[in-house]
Write a protein that holds these residues in place. Structure first.
Motif, short mmCIF file in Angstrom:
data_model
loop_
_atom_site.label_atom_id
_atom_site.label_comp_id
_atom_site.label_asym_id
_atom_site.label_seq_id
_atom_site.Cartn_x
_atom_site.Cartn_y
_atom_site.Cartn_z
N SER A 1 6.07 -2.10 -10.26
CA SER A 1 5.45 -2.07 -8.93
C SER A 1 6.49 -1.75 -7.86
CB SER A 1 4.78 -3.40 -8.64
OG SER A 1 3.80 -3.67 -9.62
N ILE B 1 1.80 -5.44 -5.09
CA ILE B 1 2.46 -6.74 -4.94
C ILE B 1 3.64 -6.83 -5.90
CG2 ILE B 1 2.17 -9.24 -5.19
CD1 ILE B 1 -0.85 -8.77 -4.60
N THR C 1 1.13 -7.75 -11.82
CA THR C 1 0.13 -6.69 -11.71
C THR C 1 -0.89 -6.82 -12.84
OG1 THR C 1 1.83 -5.26 -10.80
CG2 THR C 1 -0.20 -4.18 -11.53
N ASP D 1 0.38 2.48 -11.35
CA ASP D 1 1.21 1.32 -11.69
C ASP D 1 0.34 0.40 -12.55
OD1 ASP D 1 2.96 -0.85 -11.75
OD2 ASP D 1 2.24 -1.62 -9.81
MG LIG Z 1 3.78 -5.02 -11.16
#
Ligand SMILES: [Mg+2]
Ligand SMILES: Nc1nc2c(ncn2[C@@H]2O[C@H](COP(=O)(O)OP(=O)(O)OP(=O)(O)O)[C@@H](O)[C@H]2O)c(=O)[nH]1
Length: 440
Positions: A231, A244, A252, A271
């Motif tokens: 991320s 985040i 995630t 992502d």
């Molecule tokens: Mg992540």
């Protein structure tokens, strides 16, 4: 009057306060209407700029520059006049309404371009390219459009049409003029010809696919174990805090998407949830999605924590990913750096080495823009239609159908290719041109 021959008008610039507005007319009465508006003859002003005043009765409305382009040397091949007036909303609308009052009709979306096609100045695929160029939002998409505009799509399709037509003509001469001493086209001689043609259509479609990919962005999955900084990398690439980031492994869960343009390629970034054995049901669902993304992606950025190095699990995981689309990246190089590996530090937004590597990877793919490729849904759809018809013909040969029956499929393939650059099928016209912006 035939709606294709009346005189149309539209704003070529936006209706906004700006330096200059351009009002464009096309059609038989374009000159006459402008002359009435300016109270001035324009007949010997072809391809010249003229200065004048727009009148409403005896009152002056605006001071303008007028460009007259007489048929056929104009965008539509009709008489075209461009009026450049002061860019106020009121003035622009006023002049437009005066032109309408003098008998012009407001143009539909894309109607100028439609006329250019009708009058044979450009073909449909070029018209679509013009639309693509207007809507292009990157170097890549603009280049694709320019190829189409230069008429390259025609050059791409024309030889295929000729080749197929030669086969069809041969068959039809056999049928209609059996007395001619032309060697008979049998299923046996026809089969390899159709097979070769099928291959050509497949190549055409493959190149179209890479062209479209280059325009829409390469589907790029960022994957790896939890906490390696996936991320953080997404955020660094996008240069914003989209996903985040925490020090907790398994942050995630859903796929987070983003889009960036690099020098040689655009990336559609995904992502994903970090891969590990997990008891958490939600996290497991996320990890399932990650596997799907790895399958679907055209490029996989596989992240490893540079501080921890690669472990056995990661080695196993790597084996499952198609090496052709894999890039191995060590993140957190601030913790540990080693030579001979692609290293970044996502947290410190130190990712230039990766950006360079991706650009390098797609340098050769620039070929897509040096060669014409089909780039619209319509043209790709027609090429697919041609391919299906050709496959039908091959099946028909295998079923040992009569040659005239097989010929029906060949004709269908030909029709589909023909439609790529032609407007014979009038029903699709509106569908194509309605996608244009007004005034084009
Ligand atoms: Mg992540
Ligand atoms: N030292 C260092 N820490 C980093 C770097 N990149 C990310 N981190 C830290 O690593 C932790 C995990 O980062 P994330 O970006 O959330 O990692 P992730 O791979 O998305 O993790 P999951 O979503 O849980 O799979 C955070 O505390 C980040 O600040 C880096 O380049 N250097």
């Amino acid at each position: 009057m035939n709606p294709l021959h009346d005189t149309i008008v539209s704003l070529s610039t936006a209706l906004a306060i700006q330096a200059v507005s351009i009002i464009r007319l096309s059609g038989d009465r374009a000159l006459e209407i402008t002359e009435q508006l300016l109270k001035k003859p324009l007949n010997n002003q072809d391809h010249r700029l003229t200065y004048g005043f727009v009148h409403e009765d005896e009152q002056i409305v605006d001071e303008v520059i007028v460009l007259v382009m007489k048929a056929p040397r104009s965008y539509t091949r009709e008489d075209v006049v461009e009026l450049q007036c002061h860019g106020g909303i009121y003035v622009t609308q006023k002049i437009l309404s005066l032109v309408l009052g003098l008998g012009a009709r407001l143009a539909n979306n894309g109607e100028f371009t439609q006329r250019a096609v009708m009058n044979g100045r450009i073909d449909v695929s070029q018209a679509e390219a013009i639309n693509d160029l207007v809507n292009a939002d990157s170097e890549q998409s603009a280049q694709l459009a320019i190829q189409g505009l230069k008429g390259s799509i025609k050059q791409l399709i024309e030889p295929l049409k000729e080749e197929l037509l030669a086969i069809i003509a041969h068959i039809e001469v056999n049928i209609d003029y059996p007395e001619y001493d032309l060697e008979e086209m049998t299923r046996k001689t026809l089969y390899p010809l159709c097979k070769a043609f099928e291959q050509k259509l497949m190549t055409l479609l493959e190149e179209a696919k890479s062209g479209i990919t280059m325009r829409n962005g390469v589907k790029t999955a960022i994957v790896g174990k939890p906490n390696v900084g996936k991320s953080s990398l997404l955020n660094a690439l996008l240069n914003e805090d989209k996903a985040i980031v925490t020090e907790i492994a398994g942050t995630t869960r859903d796929v987070v998407e983003g889009f960036i343009r690099l020098k040689n390629v655009s990336l559609h970034l995904l992502d994903t949830a970090g891969i590990r054995e997990s008891e958490d049901r939600i996290e497991r669902l996320g990890i399932d999605k990650t596997y799907q993304m790895i399958e679907q992606a055209e490029l996989v950025l596989f992240l490893v924590d540079a501080g921890l190095g690669m472990d056995l699990e990661e080695e196993e995981l790597l084996k499952k990913i198609d090496p052709a689309k894999l890039m191995l990246i060590y993140n957190k190089k601030d913790l540990e750096s080693k030579p001979d590996r692609l290293e970044i530090s996502a947290m410190h937004r130190d990712i230039q080495s990766l950006v360079d590597a991706i650009n390098e990877r797609y340098e050769v793919h620039q070929f897509v823009f040096k060669r014409p490729v089909l780039s619209t849904q319509r043209t790709v759809g027609l090429a697919m239609q041609a391919l299906n018809a050709m496959r039908q013909a091959l099946l028909s040969i295998e079923y040992e159908n009569e040659i005239d029956l097989i010929n029906i499929d060949l004709r269908e393939a030909y029709q589909a290719l023909h439609a790529i650059g032609s407007l014979d099928d009038v029903s699709i016209q509106d569908e194509i041109f309605s996608r244009f912006c007004l005034g084009k």
